[in-house]
Motif scaffolding. Structure first.
Motif, PDB file in Angstrom:
ATOM      1  N   ILE A  25       0.880  -1.223  -0.015  1.00  8.58           N
ATOM      2  CA  ILE A  25       0.025  -0.123   0.135  1.00  8.58           C
ATOM      3  C   ILE A  25       0.882   1.386   0.175  1.00  8.58           C
ATOM      4  CG2 ILE A  25      -1.529   1.373   1.349  1.00  8.58           C
ATOM      5  CD1 ILE A  25      -2.907  -1.095   2.078  1.00  8.58           C
ATOM      6  N   ILE A 154      -4.422  -0.655  -4.219  1.00 12.65           N
ATOM      7  CA  ILE A 154      -5.167   0.133  -3.221  1.00 12.65           C
ATOM      8  C   ILE A 154      -4.335   1.197  -2.739  1.00 12.65           C
ATOM      9  CG2 ILE A 154      -5.764  -0.151  -0.771  1.00 12.65           C
ATOM     10  CD1 ILE A 154      -6.759  -2.983  -1.777  1.00 12.65           C
ATOM     11  N   TYR A 162      -5.715   1.862   4.590  1.00 12.42           N
ATOM     12  CA  TYR A 162      -5.700   0.493   5.204  1.00 12.42           C
ATOM     13  C   TYR A 162      -4.489  -0.233   5.731  1.00 12.42           C
ATOM     14  CZ  TYR A 162     -10.213   1.012   2.358  1.00 12.42           C
ATOM     15  OH  TYR A 162     -11.492   1.500   2.058  1.00 12.42           O
TER      16      TYR A 162
END
Length: 189
Positions: A25, A154, A162
């Protein structure tokens, strides 16, 4: 002796991949214009090391398995609890580290090793459990590849929202697997 089935191995693989997911991420966040090859590169590095490290751990653990078979369940529990606890601590610490957008081998190998040290310890526990190592490490590598590649996307789309949740989930999963192994051996489950 504890038997680890495919469902438990899959849950373990997902739990182990959460560190790599969190770093993926971060990588996705740091890469400006994301291309599919970026996700493949990150996934390949993390997946390969997440597969390699438990195999190495299994080899090391196998060398000593006969000597410590009486306490193998405690070793598995302690290792998984420590790894999971550390992931939970890092997730709750809230520290956001900056991430280098480089996908060069020198940068990626360091991240791949750092995110797979816990897999080395899990591999040691494989020596004490009835785990068919080749399918287990393959599953861990494939899961980590897929989850890391998705993590890059993402991160690029949603940012670091997240990252800590992924580390927290991974830590909780590893601790719960360790508790399950211990309780099964003590014949409480």
């Amino acid at each position: 002796m504890h038997y680890m089935g495919i469902t438990e191995l899959f849950i373990l693989a997902v739990g182990l991949s959460m560190d790599a997911f969190a770093v993926s991420i971060c990588k996705g966040l740091s890469i400006g214009k994301l291309k599919p090859r970026h996700a493949v590169i990150v996934g390949a590095w993390f997946g390969a090391f997440q597969a390699l490290m438990p195999a190495v751990g299994w080899l090391l653990g196998s060398a000593f398995a006969d000597m410590i078979v009486a306490v193998d369940h405690w070793i598995a529990f302690v290792l998984l609890a420590l790894i999971g606890g550390n992931m939970i601590r890092e997730a709750l610490g809230g520290g956001d580290e900056d991430c280098d957008p480089s996908l060069a081998p020198a940068a990626m190998v360091l991240l791949a090793v750092a995110t797979s040290i816990d897999a080395l310890a899990v591999g040691i526990t494989f020596a004490f459990l009835r785990v068919d190592v080749l399918p287990a490490v393959t599953l861990i590598g494939v899961c980590t590849f897929a989850i890391s590649a998705v993590g890059v996307k993402i991160g690029n789309v949603f940012g670091s929202r997240y990252k800590s949740k992924a580390e927290l989930l991974g830590g909780v999963v590893l601790v719960l697997i360790g508790v399950k192994i211990l309780l099964e051996h003590l014949e409480i489950l």
